[in-house]
Design an enzyme around this catalytic site. Structure first.
Site, PDB file in Angstrom:
ATOM      1  N   GLU A 117      48.241  12.236  42.861  1.00  0.00           N
ATOM      2  CA  GLU A 117      48.095  11.542  41.573  1.00  0.00           C
ATOM      3  C   GLU A 117      48.272  12.523  40.411  1.00  0.00           C
ATOM      4  O   GLU A 117      47.783  13.636  40.458  1.00  0.00           O
ATOM      5  CB  GLU A 117      46.684  10.940  41.534  1.00  0.00           C
ATOM      6  CG  GLU A 117      46.421  10.033  40.369  1.00  0.00           C
ATOM      7  CD  GLU A 117      45.020   9.398  40.442  1.00  0.00           C
ATOM      8  OE1 GLU A 117      44.647   8.852  41.491  1.00  0.00           O
ATOM      9  OE2 GLU A 117      44.318   9.475  39.435  1.00  0.00           O
ATOM     10  N   GLU A 121      44.993  10.022  30.872  1.00  0.00           N
ATOM     11  CA  GLU A 121      43.983   8.996  30.633  1.00  0.00           C
ATOM     12  C   GLU A 121      43.548   9.088  29.178  1.00  0.00           C
ATOM     13  O   GLU A 121      43.252  10.175  28.686  1.00  0.00           O
ATOM     14  CB  GLU A 121      42.768   9.222  31.525  1.00  0.00           C
ATOM     15  CG  GLU A 121      43.012   8.829  32.952  1.00  0.00           C
ATOM     16  CD  GLU A 121      41.790   9.078  33.813  1.00  0.00           C
ATOM     17  OE1 GLU A 121      41.388   8.162  34.519  1.00  0.00           O
ATOM     18  OE2 GLU A 121      41.241  10.189  33.755  1.00  0.00           O
ATOM     19  N   GLN A 134      42.863  12.906  28.562  1.00  0.00           N
ATOM     20  CA  GLN A 134      42.557  13.732  29.718  1.00  0.00           C
ATOM     21  C   GLN A 134      43.785  13.779  30.616  1.00  0.00           C
ATOM     22  O   GLN A 134      44.455  12.765  30.792  1.00  0.00           O
ATOM     23  CB  GLN A 134      41.371  13.100  30.450  1.00  0.00           C
ATOM     24  CG  GLN A 134      41.005  13.729  31.767  1.00  0.00           C
ATOM     25  CD  GLN A 134      39.610  13.312  32.232  1.00  0.00           C
ATOM     26  OE1 GLN A 134      38.615  13.618  31.596  1.00  0.00           O
ATOM     27  NE2 GLN A 134      39.532  12.600  33.340  1.00  0.00           N
ATOM     28  N   GLY A 216      29.688   9.271  28.781  1.00  0.00           N
ATOM     29  CA  GLY A 216      29.099   8.993  30.086  1.00  0.00           C
ATOM     30  C   GLY A 216      28.556   7.576  30.229  1.00  0.00           C
ATOM     31  O   GLY A 216      27.662   7.331  31.022  1.00  0.00           O
ATOM     32  N   ARG A 298      30.896  24.290  37.641  1.00  0.00           N
ATOM     33  CA  ARG A 298      31.441  23.408  38.659  1.00  0.00           C
ATOM     34  C   ARG A 298      32.251  24.191  39.688  1.00  0.00           C
ATOM     35  O   ARG A 298      32.203  23.907  40.874  1.00  0.00           O
ATOM     36  CB  ARG A 298      32.338  22.404  37.935  1.00  0.00           C
ATOM     37  CG  ARG A 298      32.575  21.122  38.641  1.00  0.00           C
ATOM     38  CD  ARG A 298      33.217  20.160  37.620  1.00  0.00           C
ATOM     39  NE  ARG A 298      34.099  19.226  38.260  1.00  0.00           N
ATOM     40  CZ  ARG A 298      35.226  18.782  37.727  1.00  0.00           C
ATOM     41  NH1 ARG A 298      35.626  19.223  36.541  1.00  0.00           N
ATOM     42  NH2 ARG A 298      35.951  17.903  38.351  1.00  0.00           N
TER      43      ARG A 298
END
Ligand code: NAG
Ligand code: NAG
Length: 352
Positions: A117, A121, A134, A216, A298
């Site tokens: 993919e 976005e 994004q 969020g 992360r």
């Protein structure tokens, strides 16, 4: 604090934007690409075909509509092995918190666990705050290794059409906004299957991302402002059409794509000229608000394709968020569903 919306900073940003555009205008000229009619290459995907997906009389542009009943989307009728996928897009205006527009390539319908993919976005926002964009790259089902980058724009994407393009070749991926490359991913052996390798279709969707898209999920879609309308035109699909089920690398199939790959490699947009690379660096310096490459929380060890530049790293926190540009998000923008299940028993769609 989130300084972007305060008037003096906004004015400064506007001035910077004008300078940015002026500095780019000498560096770039429009790509020479031929556009398609909708019926030549696309098919409706979901949404009521007359009410939520409205094609112009010459069939060269499409309006996607999100109302309280459904969003909508379309997809290419074929899959492509490498190519240039491009559309001019105008985003919904006014209050658009929770609204998501996506323009992307994927083969998730066919390869559920090992899909590839490439994403643009567009994440809507509350009044007075800008849309954010994004980009993301997945290969062979690498969904636990998101490679998100987020940016602000040097223009208001709800005012006019701008071209958004994804170039995917054997060796590299380039995301373009108009003729400015904003991100390049160069394939390396270390990336392995995380680099998309299988044929993909192209998708355009508009849907309700209430649960995650804006802060969020703090700001869900407010249907008082509906319908939300996004327009797509200048549809471009250039690549090697391929049946994904025929995965055996037969000589004939390979040859078909070899010719198309060679043609693609020759195209002006397949190579980033020094001028365009300057423009890309400038864009990333001024407008990138998040990069997975700097998100040490992360990803303590950066990905192999990350070119971590010390002078750039200091501009990002260890959450990957810029400490200079734009709005800061405490929460990581999660991956949402790009194509809501048709039938939509789900909570993010209003009752049908
Ligand atoms: C644009 O592309 C078309 C078709 O590929 C080609 O015939 C034409 O010469 C190109 N024009 C320019 C200015 O490069
Ligand atoms: C893709 O993932 C599958 C399943 O995890 C694995 O068997 C395959 O070798 C991977 N392909 C590549 C090119 O990494």
């Amino acid at each position: 604090m989130a300084g972007f919306q305060s008037p003096p900073i906004r004015r400064i940003l506007t001035v910077l934007s004008v300078l940015f555009v002026l500095s780019l205008s000498t560096a770039v000229s429009a790509f020479n690409v031929s556009t398609l009619r909708f019926d030549e290459a696309y098919t409706p995907l979901f949404g009521h075909h007359n009410g939520n997906l409205i094609r112009s009389s010459d069939d060269k542009s499409v309006r996607l509509v999100l109302d309280r009943y459904t969003g909508s989307g379309f997809a290419s009728s074929d899959l492509y092995h490498h190519g240039l996928f491009s559309a001019s897009i105008k985003l919904p205006s006014d209050y658009t918190a929770g609204v998501v527009v996506a323009f992307y390539t994927s083969n998730g319908d066919i390869f559920r666990d090992t899909h590839d993919e490439l994403d643009f976005e567009f994440l809507g926002n509350v009044h007075g705050k800008p849309w954010r964009i994004q980009t993301n790259v997945y290969g062979n089902g690498s969904t636990s290794r998101g490679r998100e980058e987020r940016y602000l724009l040097w223009f208001d994407p709800t005012k006019e059409f701008h071209r958004y393009s994804i170039l995917w070749t054997e060796t590299h991926i380039i995301f373009y906004i108009d003729e400015v490359p904003i991100r390049e991913v160069v394939r390396s052996d270390a990336m392995g299957g995380d680099y998309p390798l299988k044929p993909m279709a192209v998708y355009a969707t508009l849907w309700d991302g209430s649960t995650w898209a804006t802060s969020g999920g703090r700001y869900p879609v407010n249907y008082k402002y509906s319908p939300f309308v996004s327009e797509f035109s200048d549809l471009v699909l250039r690549g090697c059409r391929k049946d994904p089920i025929q995965q055996s690398p037969s000589a004939a199939a390979d040859e078909g794509c070899a010719a198309s790959d060679a043609e693609l490699a020759e195209a002006e947009y397949a190579t980033i000229t020094p001028e365009r690379r300057q423009a890309m660096l400038k864009f990333r310096h001024k407008y990138m608000t998040y990069s997975y490459c700097y998100d040490a929380r992360r990803y303590p060890v950066p990905f192999p394709e990350c070119d971590v530049i010390p002078s750039e790293r200091v501009r990002f926190r260890d959450t990957g968020n810029s400490n200079i540009v734009g709005i800061r998000h405490r929460r990581h923008v999660r991956r949402g569903r790009r194509v809501p299940a048709v039938g939509m028993g789900s909570n993010s769609q209003a009752a049908i």
